[in-house]
Design an enzyme around this catalytic site. Structure first.
Site, PDB file in Angstrom:
ATOM      1  N   HIS A 145     -27.839 -10.797 -43.876  1.00  0.00           N
ATOM      2  CA  HIS A 145     -28.316 -10.953 -42.360  1.00  0.00           C
ATOM      3  C   HIS A 145     -27.764  -9.286 -41.655  1.00  0.00           C
ATOM      4  O   HIS A 145     -28.359  -8.771 -40.538  1.00  0.00           O
ATOM      5  CB  HIS A 145     -27.627 -11.664 -41.697  1.00  0.00           C
TER       6      HIS A 145
ATOM      7  N   ASP B  23     -26.231 -15.179 -48.527  1.00  0.00           N
ATOM      8  CA  ASP B  23     -26.192 -13.976 -47.240  1.00  0.00           C
ATOM      9  C   ASP B  23     -25.845 -12.598 -48.426  1.00  0.00           C
ATOM     10  O   ASP B  23     -24.656 -11.744 -47.714  1.00  0.00           O
ATOM     11  CB  ASP B  23     -25.260 -14.533 -46.229  1.00  0.00           C
TER      12      ASP B  23
ATOM     13  N   ASN C 196     -18.329  -7.012 -38.124  1.00  0.00           N
ATOM     14  CA  ASN C 196     -16.972  -7.063 -39.302  1.00  0.00           C
ATOM     15  C   ASN C 196     -18.250  -7.553 -40.514  1.00  0.00           C
ATOM     16  O   ASN C 196     -17.738  -7.757 -40.953  1.00  0.00           O
ATOM     17  CB  ASN C 196     -15.927  -8.193 -38.841  1.00  0.00           C
ATOM     18  N   SER C 197     -18.857  -8.053 -40.153  1.00  0.00           N
ATOM     19  CA  SER C 197     -20.199  -8.542 -41.465  1.00  0.00           C
ATOM     20  C   SER C 197     -20.369  -7.689 -41.881  1.00  0.00           C
ATOM     21  O   SER C 197     -20.709  -6.830 -41.944  1.00  0.00           O
ATOM     22  CB  SER C 197     -21.283  -9.108 -40.540  1.00  0.00           C
TER      23      SER C 197
ATOM     24  N   THR D  59     -17.691 -12.686 -43.864  1.00  0.00           N
ATOM     25  CA  THR D  59     -19.151 -12.731 -43.193  1.00  0.00           C
ATOM     26  C   THR D  59     -19.825 -13.878 -42.329  1.00  0.00           C
ATOM     27  O   THR D  59     -20.699 -13.560 -41.437  1.00  0.00           O
ATOM     28  CB  THR D  59     -19.292 -13.686 -44.573  1.00  0.00           C
ATOM     29  N   ALA D  60     -18.744 -14.439 -41.446  1.00  0.00           N
ATOM     30  CA  ALA D  60     -19.011 -15.442 -40.566  1.00  0.00           C
ATOM     31  C   ALA D  60     -17.582 -15.466 -39.641  1.00  0.00           C
ATOM     32  O   ALA D  60     -16.505 -15.521 -40.347  1.00  0.00           O
ATOM     33  CB  ALA D  60     -20.143 -16.374 -40.638  1.00  0.00           C
ATOM     34  N   ILE D  61     -17.694 -16.460 -38.392  1.00  0.00           N
ATOM     35  CA  ILE D  61     -16.823 -16.195 -37.491  1.00  0.00           C
ATOM     36  C   ILE D  61     -16.773 -17.998 -37.025  1.00  0.00           C
ATOM     37  O   ILE D  61     -17.883 -18.109 -36.499  1.00  0.00           O
ATOM     38  CB  ILE D  61     -15.934 -15.378 -36.162  1.00  0.00           C
ATOM     39  N   LEU D  62     -15.763 -18.569 -36.572  1.00  0.00           N
ATOM     40  CA  LEU D  62     -16.063 -19.657 -35.603  1.00  0.00           C
ATOM     41  C   LEU D  62     -15.825 -19.719 -34.563  1.00  0.00           C
ATOM     42  O   LEU D  62     -14.061 -19.771 -33.968  1.00  0.00           O
ATOM     43  CB  LEU D  62     -15.542 -20.369 -36.316  1.00  0.00           C
TER      44      LEU D  62
ATOM     45  N   LEU E  70     -28.143 -26.985 -62.491  1.00  0.00           N
ATOM     46  CA  LEU E  70     -27.298 -27.607 -63.194  1.00  0.00           C
ATOM     47  C   LEU E  70     -28.170 -29.314 -63.485  1.00  0.00           C
ATOM     48  O   LEU E  70     -28.645 -29.508 -64.883  1.00  0.00           O
ATOM     49  CB  LEU E  70     -25.578 -27.682 -62.869  1.00  0.00           C
TER      50      LEU E  70
END
Length: 451
Positions: free
Chosen positions: A109, A139, A212-213, A229-232, A268
């Protein structure tokens, strides 16, 4: 309150004067009672030069708003379904994982739709990067630069992580420049967050913010354990809940991009759910962890290996599996045709099966990352390594103008045999001028010229 403020001001002033009276050569002590004071600085001196800042420019498509008929005199008769190209800029971070070849890992991204990718090294050098490949579903993206005296970060085994292990996040938040924050591993195997299609995140409380990504999450040895990758958090700010893609998952995907120019995702062939207390009681399991197999797809890799509905998958290659989502994410990062060992519980007994993964459908790559005159085509490697299949060609694109059609098979360029996307990219890397593209269409060989 005013007297208290004056007292505090006086104390601060006296402290400042005392500090200013120290000799110019005085330094803070590096040890106390003969013991060295703990510091992350020595580790960071080796790790931070391998973390880069990324700035991108590009365009993305934005659908035009439907203009009411009464205002079309001023705005023109716009088609609401027509997409308009809008320029954009973006910032992120990346990690050098191979200093000799100039390989940089970041998030998809960060560089998605970018026409220009500029890398800034810690020493201030700025270089243009080339995109080698990416995987939007996990990602991950791989870039390459050409430069001397690069630093790289050694990869750690992310499967060995434990909750409570110390972590350090390195990146460039908000475009401020390289920043370091520290914390611990807060949780492992985070999934079902609807951030990516395949999720098996490391959760950390090390501060991670916008920009920071793509940056590095390292351990106290300075080894890479994850890609931030991500924050909440509300409003995109940090509240101590950040997520990183494990280094093992990242490395599996990157090695496929390096070898094939694309991710050849393994599959699988099971449907299931995570084991919970109800399933554990019903199946008389000793633990409420694992992946319960509800269905096995006929003819799939799992079916051919002997996996059955009702099995509980508890280990993958000797490592514990906690949830179905963890199993799905780990399998998805392992390449097609690779063999894995699955340990299952069946009728109370443990059994181990060797499974050869099959290739997931729809694994293709945009051709503009290979050559600008191939823009608009989607490429996929032939499963028998006979060449590169043209999956799709966009109307009005450069690829259509040079004569490419859906179903064409690229088998060579000039007088060189081309077996896969990686070979095509390597061949075109330093080539200029007119090139003869050898293709097979409807069983007949022919050449197309690209410049």
């Amino acid at each position: 309150m005013k007297k208290l403020s004056l007292a505090i001001s006086a104390a601060l002033l006296s402290s400042t004067m005392a500090l200013s009276s120290l000799p110019a050569v005085a330094a803070w002590p590096t040890s106390v009672d003969g013991q060295t004071m703990p510091s992350l600085a020595p580790m960071l001196e080796h790790a931070t030069p391998a973390v880069v800042s990324i700035s991108v420019k590009g365009t993305h498509k934005v659908k035009q708003q439907n203009v009411p008929e009464a205002f079309q005199f001023f705005f023109g008769n716009r088609n609401p379904n027509q997409a308009q190209q809008r320029p954009f800029r973006g910032l992120g971070s990346g990690v050098i994982i191979d200093s000799d070849k100039g390989y940089i890992v970041t998030n998809n991204h960060v560089i998605e739709n970018a026409d220009e990718i500029l890398i800034t090294l810690k020493d201030g050098r700025q270089l243009t990067a080339k995109k080698l490949g990416s995987d939007a579903e996990s990602d991950i993206a791989l870039l390459q630069i050409e430069a001397d005296k690069l630093s790289e970060i050694k990869l750690a085994d992310s499967d060995e992580l434990r909750v409570g292990d110390f972590t350090v996040a390195i990146g460039s938040p908000f475009g401020l420049g390289q920043t370091v924050t520290s914390g611990i591993v807060s949780a492992l195997g985070r999934s079902n967050l609807n951030i990516e299609n395949f999720e098996d995140f490391i959760q950390t409380d090390a501060a991670i913010n916008s920009g920071n990504s793509g940056g590095a999450l390292v351990n106290l040895r300075g080894e890479l354990i994850g890609i931030n990758t991500a924050i909440l958090g509300p409003g995109g700010g940090n509240v101590g809940i950040g997520f990183a893609i494990p280094s093992n998952m990242m490395n599996n995907l990157v090695q496929q991009i390096i070898e094939f120019g694309e991710v050849r995702r393994g599959i699988l062939g099971v449907a299931g759910r995570s084991v919970n207390n109800d399933i554990a009681q019903a199946m008389e399991l000793k633990s409420s962890q694992g992946s319960f197999v509800e269905q096995v797809v006929p003819g799939s890799a799992a079916d051919e290996a002997g996996i059955k509905a009702g099995d509980v998958i508890v280990e993958l290659n000797g490592k514990n599996i906690r949830t179905f989502f963890e199993l799905r994410a780990k399998i998805s990062s392992i390449g097609a045709n690779k063999k894995v060992k699955l340990t299952v519980i069946r009728d109370g007994d443990k059994k181990t099966f060797t499974v050869k993964l099959k290739q997931s459908e729809g694994s293709n790559i945009a051709a503009e990352s290979i050559h600008r005159m191939l823009e608009g085509a989607k490429l996929e490697n032939d499963k028998n390594n006979k060449g590169i299949i043209i999956e799709e060609v966009a109307q009005g694109s450069p690829a259509q103008m040079v004569g490419l059609k859906s179903g064409d098979l690229i088998t060579g360029i000039n007088r060189s045999r081309i077996k896969n996307i990686a070979q095509l990219r390597d061949y075109l890397k330093d080539k200029e001028g007119v090139l003869a593209l050898s293709i097979v269409r409807d069983g007949h060989a022919q050449y197309l010229m690209i410049r």
